[in-house]
Scaffold this active site. Structure first.
Site, PDB file in Angstrom:
ATOM      1  N   GLY A  45      12.976 -16.149 -18.330  1.00  0.00           N
ATOM      2  CA  GLY A  45      12.791 -17.513 -18.793  1.00  0.00           C
ATOM      3  C   GLY A  45      11.315 -17.819 -18.898  1.00  0.00           C
ATOM      4  CD  GLN A  50       6.635 -20.454 -16.915  1.00  0.00           C
ATOM      5  OE1 GLN A  50       7.724 -20.610 -17.469  1.00  0.00           O
ATOM      6  NE2 GLN A  50       6.399 -19.499 -16.024  1.00  0.00           N
ATOM      7  CB  CYS A 102       7.682 -18.525 -11.133  1.00  0.00           C
ATOM      8  SG  CYS A 102       7.093 -19.548 -12.486  1.00  0.00           S
ATOM      9  CG  LEU A 103       7.216 -14.610 -16.044  1.00  0.00           C
ATOM     10  CD1 LEU A 103       7.426 -14.695 -17.551  1.00  0.00           C
ATOM     11  CD2 LEU A 103       7.051 -13.160 -15.604  1.00  0.00           C
ATOM     12  CG  HIS A 144      12.763 -21.362 -12.413  1.00  0.00           C
ATOM     13  ND1 HIS A 144      12.327 -20.965 -11.171  1.00  0.00           N
ATOM     14  CD2 HIS A 144      11.746 -21.094 -13.274  1.00  0.00           C
ATOM     15  CE1 HIS A 144      11.098 -20.477 -11.282  1.00  0.00           C
ATOM     16  NE2 HIS A 144      10.720 -20.555 -12.548  1.00  0.00           N
ATOM     17  CD  GLU A 145      12.022 -20.797 -17.112  1.00  0.00           C
ATOM     18  OE1 GLU A 145      10.952 -21.344 -17.488  1.00  0.00           O
ATOM     19  OE2 GLU A 145      12.021 -19.793 -16.381  1.00  0.00           O
ATOM     20  CG  HIS A 148       8.279 -24.122 -15.337  1.00  0.00           C
ATOM     21  ND1 HIS A 148       7.092 -24.005 -14.656  1.00  0.00           N
ATOM     22  CD2 HIS A 148       8.969 -22.985 -15.079  1.00  0.00           C
ATOM     23  CE1 HIS A 148       7.061 -22.851 -14.005  1.00  0.00           C
ATOM     24  NE2 HIS A 148       8.198 -22.212 -14.240  1.00  0.00           N
TER      25      HIS A 148
END
Length: 191
Positions: A45, A50, A102-103, A144-145, A148
């Site tokens: 994701g 991000q 997370c990235l 989660h996304e 963000h």
């Protein structure tokens, strides 16, 4: 084009995103770039903040974990998925704890408690209104996304004790002392 990913400490990760008003070639290019960036980083994701953008948009591709999803009995929609202007319609009362990463916070993984199912309303890439009810891992990825897009990171959902244990690593990350196997944006904590 693979875009650099912003990491913990970048102010863009803490800002509310803006509603996408209409389709455009620029929006479609951003979607393509985000999918390529996510896949290049072996992510499942990626949200617009991000990659330094303020659009209310995220992409998901759970192909890497499709076997796990099938084992848990989840139906996996066609991948990748694009969520424009998503909103949660309903969350289950039942909660489950699962490890998240997370990235934008490389090499840190912690257990997060989240509702086990979610109903989400969104616009897809073709600007069609959609509503999906998701369970298991796919529900977690979407939550989660979506976080963000509201300036919330998964570490905001862990216990204060665990956050204290991560304080030093997060401070170093915010100072730019972070490495990943994918391109990172240069970020510094604003004073």
């Amino acid at each position: 084009m693979i875009l650099p990913i912003y990491t913990y400490g970048a102010s863009v990760l803490r800002q509310q995103t803006e509603t996408v008003e209409q389709d455009s070639p620029e929006l479609q290019k951003l979607i393509d770039d985000m999918i390529q960036t996510m896949q290049g980083a072996d992510g499942i994701g990626l949200a617009a903040p991000q990659v330094g953008r303020s659009e209310r948009l995220f992409v998901v591709d759970v192909t890497l974990i499709a076997d796990d999803l099938e084992k848990e009995g989840s139906i996996v929609p066609e991948q990748p998925m694009v969520f424009i202007n998503p909103e949660i319609v309903e969350l289950s009362d039942e909660q489950g704890e699962f490890e998240e990463g997370c990235l934008s916070i490389p090499d840190i993984r912690e257990n997060v408690l989240r509702p086990t199912t979610v109903k989400v309303r969104y616009t897809d890439r073709l600007m069609r209104s959609r509503e999906l009810e998701l369970g298991g891992m796919l529900a977690r990825v979407v939550q989660h996304e979506l976080d963000h897009l509201d300036g919330i990171l998964f570490i905001d959902r862990i216990t204060p004790f665990k956050r204290r244990l991560l304080r030093r690593r997060l401070k170093e990350m915010a100072a730019g002392k972070v490495e990943a196997e994918y391109p990172l944006a240069e970020t510094r904590v604003e004073s």
